[in-house]
Design an enzyme around this catalytic site. Sequence first.
Site, PDB file in Angstrom:
ATOM      1  N   GLY A 268       0.822  -1.198   0.000  1.00 53.87           N
ATOM      2  CA  GLY A 268       0.000   0.000   0.000  1.00 53.87           C
ATOM      3  C   GLY A 268       0.858   1.251   0.000  1.00 53.87           C
ATOM      4  O   GLY A 268       2.052   1.215   0.312  1.00 53.87           O
ATOM      5  N   CYS A 269       0.244   2.381  -0.348  1.00 51.88           N
ATOM      6  CA  CYS A 269       1.004   3.631  -0.476  1.00 51.88           C
ATOM      7  C   CYS A 269       1.456   4.157   0.881  1.00 51.88           C
ATOM      8  O   CYS A 269       2.648   4.456   1.074  1.00 51.88           O
ATOM      9  CB  CYS A 269       0.180   4.673  -1.226  1.00 51.88           C
ATOM     10  SG  CYS A 269      -1.486   4.937  -0.581  1.00 51.88           S
ATOM     11  N   PHE A 270       0.550   4.274   1.843  1.00 49.23           N
ATOM     12  CA  PHE A 270       0.959   4.674   3.191  1.00 49.23           C
ATOM     13  C   PHE A 270       1.974   3.674   3.746  1.00 49.23           C
ATOM     14  O   PHE A 270       2.966   4.054   4.373  1.00 49.23           O
ATOM     15  CB  PHE A 270      -0.247   4.738   4.128  1.00 49.23           C
ATOM     16  CG  PHE A 270      -0.932   6.067   4.195  1.00 49.23           C
ATOM     17  CD1 PHE A 270      -0.222   7.242   4.371  1.00 49.23           C
ATOM     18  CD2 PHE A 270      -2.319   6.151   4.101  1.00 49.23           C
ATOM     19  CE1 PHE A 270      -0.861   8.479   4.450  1.00 49.23           C
ATOM     20  CE2 PHE A 270      -2.971   7.370   4.173  1.00 49.23           C
ATOM     21  CZ  PHE A 270      -2.244   8.535   4.347  1.00 49.23           C
ATOM     22  N   ALA A 271       1.705   2.393   3.525  1.00 51.77           N
ATOM     23  CA  ALA A 271       2.590   1.353   4.054  1.00 51.77           C
ATOM     24  C   ALA A 271       4.005   1.503   3.513  1.00 51.77           C
ATOM     25  O   ALA A 271       4.985   1.329   4.243  1.00 51.77           O
ATOM     26  CB  ALA A 271       2.041  -0.032   3.705  1.00 51.77           C
ATOM     27  N   THR A 272       4.140   1.845   2.233  1.00 50.12           N
ATOM     28  CA  THR A 272       5.466   2.014   1.647  1.00 50.12           C
ATOM     29  C   THR A 272       6.210   3.156   2.316  1.00 50.12           C
ATOM     30  O   THR A 272       7.360   3.002   2.746  1.00 50.12           O
ATOM     31  CB  THR A 272       5.336   2.281   0.128  1.00 50.12           C
ATOM     32  OG1 THR A 272       4.775   1.130  -0.502  1.00 50.12           O
ATOM     33  CG2 THR A 272       6.695   2.571  -0.487  1.00 50.12           C
TER      34      THR A 272
END
Length: 324
Positions: free
Chosen positions: A134-138
């Site tokens: 995911g984008c936040f996760a990255t």
Amino acid sequence: MIKAGIIGGSGYTGGELIRILLNHPNTEIDFVYSTTRAGKPIASAHQDLLGLTDLKFSGEVNPNVDVVFLCLGHGNSTAFLNENPFSTSTKIIDLSNDFRLQADSTFNGKRFIYGLPELNKSSIQSAEAIANPGCFATAIQLALLPLAKAGLLNNEVHINAVTGSTGAGVGLSPSSHFSWRNNNVSWYKPFTHQHLGEIGESLNSYGNPVGKLLFLPNRGNFTRGILATVYTQFDGSLEEAKQLFTDFYKDAVFTHLSEEEIHLKQVVNTNQCHIHLHKHENVLLVTSAIDNLLKGASGQAVQNMNLMFGFPETEGLLLKAGVF
């Protein structure tokens, strides 16, 4: 030259994926599947591609492509693969959250590798299927992985991150409407965001204790990018922290430590992650910045494809930001 298929090509991530693959020297787009736009030109949905391609959306799937990218809404990839089986030789890269957690990583005989190259590069290179992060996760993982590996996340970790409106997808909602979003900032899903699960699994993969993650996501009044600020107790010096991050990312082609304070314009429209460290008393502040549609989605998916097929990791991804 490999043939690629794209499922769900009319959204933001699909559009960015098409843009990258059109300019990738080792990839040919075989089809872009869409149930709502079959037969229509790609540029009817992605006006920035007018004049760059004559491709049209397809209502059919070629099950024998070399690689297929799933740009579907969360929860839809599993159903699509059940209804549309691909060749055993087709590599799958899923951009949803269907296969990111370990409990969901095996599907129809394929094991989905978590596709964060800075964490799992060697596993990605031999993978049959990838669960794109995911984008936040990255953004958050890249800010914390060096500390997790060193066993320095024993205390609470406070995370505040703001994302652009494209993070909500192309579909309209009250909080993505221009009149609401413009000149406005708000938080959502406080401390319960769905990316916390994959973040926690990655940070815990080193076997060291990890303190409680307190994550507050924010909606920003801009279109692209994520700026994450993460802070936790750190008893070492700032120079020791910098060395830790420098050593961890010494072989990372897209993640770089900056001596200067960072901002979103440095990374928007690129596959880069920029990181800055700041120490105040016994607290270390880590700031990370990415483009949510590229390093946070489509760019990272192509980075994973490059690793899977033995292409140079940066192939098709040497994109420059516009900082002016």
